[in-house]
Write a protein that holds these residues in place. Structure first.
Motif, PDB file in Angstrom:
ATOM      1  N   VAL A 118      -8.368  70.859 -37.131  1.00  0.00           N
ATOM      2  CA  VAL A 118      -8.978  70.181 -35.994  1.00  0.00           C
ATOM      3  C   VAL A 118      -8.056  69.123 -35.372  1.00  0.00           C
ATOM      4  O   VAL A 118      -7.842  69.116 -34.156  1.00  0.00           O
ATOM      5  CB  VAL A 118     -10.328  69.537 -36.403  1.00  0.00           C
ATOM      6  N   VAL A 119      -7.514  68.242 -36.175  1.00  0.00           N
ATOM      7  CA  VAL A 119      -6.761  67.100 -35.648  1.00  0.00           C
ATOM      8  C   VAL A 119      -5.360  67.497 -35.201  1.00  0.00           C
ATOM      9  O   VAL A 119      -4.910  67.088 -34.128  1.00  0.00           O
ATOM     10  CB  VAL A 119      -6.695  65.971 -36.702  1.00  0.00           C
ATOM     11  N   ARG A 120      -4.657  68.303 -35.988  1.00  0.00           N
ATOM     12  CA  ARG A 120      -3.276  68.660 -35.663  1.00  0.00           C
ATOM     13  C   ARG A 120      -3.140  69.350 -34.309  1.00  0.00           C
ATOM     14  O   ARG A 120      -2.244  68.991 -33.528  1.00  0.00           O
ATOM     15  CB  ARG A 120      -2.686  69.527 -36.767  1.00  0.00           C
ATOM     16  N   PRO A 121      -3.995  70.329 -33.959  1.00  0.00           N
ATOM     17  CA  PRO A 121      -3.859  70.943 -32.629  1.00  0.00           C
ATOM     18  C   PRO A 121      -4.045  69.945 -31.483  1.00  0.00           C
ATOM     19  O   PRO A 121      -3.369  70.036 -30.455  1.00  0.00           O
ATOM     20  CB  PRO A 121      -4.966  72.004 -32.608  1.00  0.00           C
ATOM     21  N   VAL A 122      -4.926  68.984 -31.663  1.00  0.00           N
ATOM     22  CA  VAL A 122      -5.140  67.970 -30.624  1.00  0.00           C
ATOM     23  C   VAL A 122      -3.890  67.114 -30.461  1.00  0.00           C
ATOM     24  O   VAL A 122      -3.442  66.847 -29.337  1.00  0.00           O
ATOM     25  CB  VAL A 122      -6.369  67.094 -30.962  1.00  0.00           C
TER      26      VAL A 122
ATOM     27  N   GLY B 192      -5.822  63.696 -46.620  1.00  0.00           N
ATOM     28  CA  GLY B 192      -6.663  64.263 -47.678  1.00  0.00           C
ATOM     29  C   GLY B 192      -6.488  63.530 -48.987  1.00  0.00           C
ATOM     30  O   GLY B 192      -7.461  63.285 -49.712  1.00  0.00           O
ATOM     31  N   ALA B 193      -5.257  63.150 -49.308  1.00  0.00           N
ATOM     32  CA  ALA B 193      -5.002  62.412 -50.552  1.00  0.00           C
ATOM     33  C   ALA B 193      -5.655  61.035 -50.506  1.00  0.00           C
ATOM     34  O   ALA B 193      -6.232  60.582 -51.510  1.00  0.00           O
ATOM     35  CB  ALA B 193      -3.495  62.285 -50.787  1.00  0.00           C
ATOM     36  N   PHE B 194      -5.604  60.367 -49.363  1.00  0.00           N
ATOM     37  CA  PHE B 194      -6.247  59.049 -49.253  1.00  0.00           C
ATOM     38  C   PHE B 194      -7.767  59.173 -49.334  1.00  0.00           C
ATOM     39  O   PHE B 194      -8.442  58.313 -49.912  1.00  0.00           O
ATOM     40  CB  PHE B 194      -5.814  58.329 -47.977  1.00  0.00           C
ATOM     41  N   ALA B 195      -8.318  60.240 -48.766  1.00  0.00           N
ATOM     42  CA  ALA B 195      -9.763  60.473 -48.883  1.00  0.00           C
ATOM     43  C   ALA B 195     -10.138  60.730 -50.344  1.00  0.00           C
ATOM     44  O   ALA B 195     -11.159  60.227 -50.837  1.00  0.00           O
ATOM     45  CB  ALA B 195     -10.182  61.653 -48.006  1.00  0.00           C
TER      46      ALA B 195
ATOM     47  N   VAL C 144     -10.903  69.712 -48.587  1.00  0.00           N
ATOM     48  CA  VAL C 144     -11.719  69.780 -47.368  1.00  0.00           C
ATOM     49  C   VAL C 144     -11.118  68.909 -46.257  1.00  0.00           C
ATOM     50  O   VAL C 144     -10.970  69.356 -45.115  1.00  0.00           O
ATOM     51  CB  VAL C 144     -13.184  69.383 -47.663  1.00  0.00           C
ATOM     52  N   VAL C 145     -10.770  67.678 -46.589  1.00  0.00           N
ATOM     53  CA  VAL C 145     -10.206  66.777 -45.575  1.00  0.00           C
ATOM     54  C   VAL C 145      -8.859  67.311 -45.072  1.00  0.00           C
ATOM     55  O   VAL C 145      -8.584  67.293 -43.871  1.00  0.00           O
ATOM     56  CB  VAL C 145     -10.078  65.333 -46.119  1.00  0.00           C
ATOM     57  N   SER C 146      -8.039  67.830 -45.965  1.00  0.00           N
ATOM     58  CA  SER C 146      -6.733  68.367 -45.556  1.00  0.00           C
ATOM     59  C   SER C 146      -6.891  69.565 -44.624  1.00  0.00           C
ATOM     60  O   SER C 146      -6.250  69.638 -43.574  1.00  0.00           O
ATOM     61  CB  SER C 146      -5.914  68.773 -46.788  1.00  0.00           C
ATOM     62  N   VAL C 147      -7.754  70.504 -45.001  1.00  0.00           N
ATOM     63  CA  VAL C 147      -7.952  71.703 -44.183  1.00  0.00           C
ATOM     64  C   VAL C 147      -8.558  71.338 -42.826  1.00  0.00           C
ATOM     65  O   VAL C 147      -8.124  71.843 -41.782  1.00  0.00           O
ATOM     66  CB  VAL C 147      -8.821  72.742 -44.932  1.00  0.00           C
ATOM     67  N   LEU C 148      -9.549  70.465 -42.812  1.00  0.00           N
ATOM     68  CA  LEU C 148     -10.152  70.055 -41.539  1.00  0.00           C
ATOM     69  C   LEU C 148      -9.139  69.323 -40.653  1.00  0.00           C
ATOM     70  O   LEU C 148      -9.127  69.514 -39.434  1.00  0.00           O
ATOM     71  CB  LEU C 148     -11.386  69.190 -41.777  1.00  0.00           C
ATOM     72  N   SER C 149      -8.319  68.500 -41.267  1.00  0.00           N
ATOM     73  CA  SER C 149      -7.301  67.784 -40.495  1.00  0.00           C
ATOM     74  C   SER C 149      -6.315  68.753 -39.861  1.00  0.00           C
ATOM     75  O   SER C 149      -5.968  68.623 -38.689  1.00  0.00           O
ATOM     76  CB  SER C 149      -6.541  66.794 -41.388  1.00  0.00           C
TER      77      SER C 149
ATOM     78  N   PHE D 185       2.219  67.940 -40.067  1.00  0.00           N
ATOM     79  CA  PHE D 185       1.582  68.829 -41.038  1.00  0.00           C
ATOM     80  C   PHE D 185       1.346  68.081 -42.344  1.00  0.00           C
ATOM     81  O   PHE D 185       0.217  68.037 -42.839  1.00  0.00           O
ATOM     82  CB  PHE D 185       2.457  70.075 -41.261  1.00  0.00           C
ATOM     83  N   LEU D 186       2.375  67.483 -42.892  1.00  0.00           N
ATOM     84  CA  LEU D 186       2.241  66.785 -44.172  1.00  0.00           C
ATOM     85  C   LEU D 186       1.336  65.567 -44.072  1.00  0.00           C
ATOM     86  O   LEU D 186       0.660  65.213 -45.036  1.00  0.00           O
ATOM     87  CB  LEU D 186       3.621  66.384 -44.698  1.00  0.00           C
ATOM     88  N   ILE D 187       1.285  64.950 -42.906  1.00  0.00           N
ATOM     89  CA  ILE D 187       0.440  63.769 -42.743  1.00  0.00           C
ATOM     90  C   ILE D 187      -1.035  64.113 -42.895  1.00  0.00           C
ATOM     91  O   ILE D 187      -1.846  63.299 -43.320  1.00  0.00           O
ATOM     92  CB  ILE D 187       0.731  63.051 -41.402  1.00  0.00           C
ATOM     93  N   MET D 188      -1.381  65.353 -42.584  1.00  0.00           N
ATOM     94  CA  MET D 188      -2.772  65.793 -42.749  1.00  0.00           C
ATOM     95  C   MET D 188      -3.135  65.865 -44.226  1.00  0.00           C
ATOM     96  O   MET D 188      -4.258  65.533 -44.620  1.00  0.00           O
ATOM     97  CB  MET D 188      -2.977  67.165 -42.085  1.00  0.00           C
ATOM     98  N   PHE D 189      -2.191  66.279 -45.057  1.00  0.00           N
ATOM     99  CA  PHE D 189      -2.422  66.300 -46.497  1.00  0.00           C
ATOM    100  C   PHE D 189      -2.417  64.878 -47.067  1.00  0.00           C
ATOM    101  O   PHE D 189      -3.116  64.596 -48.033  1.00  0.00           O
ATOM    102  CB  PHE D 189      -1.389  67.185 -47.190  1.00  0.00           C
ATOM    103  N   ALA D 190      -1.643  64.000 -46.451  1.00  0.00           N
ATOM    104  CA  ALA D 190      -1.674  62.592 -46.861  1.00  0.00           C
ATOM    105  C   ALA D 190      -3.062  62.011 -46.599  1.00  0.00           C
ATOM    106  O   ALA D 190      -3.605  61.272 -47.430  1.00  0.00           O
ATOM    107  CB  ALA D 190      -0.605  61.800 -46.114  1.00  0.00           C
TER     108      ALA D 190
END
Length: 157
Positions: A62-66, A31-34, A54-59, A24-29
């Motif tokens: 979309v990415v986390r469930p995969v 977003g921070a790098f973007a 936007v990048v955090s929410v999309l991650s 979960f937190l890696i998705m926000f990371a």
């Protein structure tokens, strides 16, 4: 300067993810790098924040469930198990005495080192056992419900 702040935030979130392992937190990371990339390109702070959001929410969406879907075992998802997962629950024949320290069983024609799942149990050659779990190259086995060869159930004796 804004890019450095976003990078530090991304690193902190990435380190925090190591301790939570929830993906979960890696998705926000991410977003921070973007957002750090946007800051490096000279975007205003409002655009940087928008990129982060936007990048955090999309991650997360979309990415986390995969990642989570691929992280579950086949037994949890109802799919066909393969590899050592397919051996869990299989029946095995004891070839050498199995106790809490060592032993040898035959599972689907293959020889496996084995240990008793319950340290108080031991199994003699010829007995049938059930594979509870595979740890490395060792099968952890338990008393099988099926009678051993040559052994009659209590009702037939």
């Amino acid at each position: 300067m804004d890019a450095v702040v976003w990078i530090v935030l991304g690193v902190l979130l990435g380190v925090a993810e190591i301790f939570t392992t929830t993906f979960f937190l890696i998705m926000f990371a991410a977003g921070a790098f973007a957002a750090a990339g946007a800051a490096a390109l000279g975007a205003p702070v409002a655009v940087q924040a928008l990129v982060f959001a936007v990048v955090s929410v999309l991650s997360v969406a979309v990415v986390r469930p995969v990642i989570q879907r691929h992280g579950r075992s086949a037994l949890e998802t109802g799919e066909q198990a393969f590899g050592v997962e397919a051996l869990e629950g299989a029946n095995a024949l004891v070839l050498e005495r199995v106790d809490d320290g060592r032993g040898l069983v035959k599972i689907d024609g293959e020889l496996w080192s084995a240990r008793a799942y319950d340290a108080t149990q031991s199994f003699e050659p010829g007995e049938r056992v059930q594979v509870i779990k595979i740890r490395g190259a060792t099968a952890l086995v338990w008393q099988d419900d099926i009678s051993s060869p040559g052994e009659l159930p209590e009702a037939k004796r």
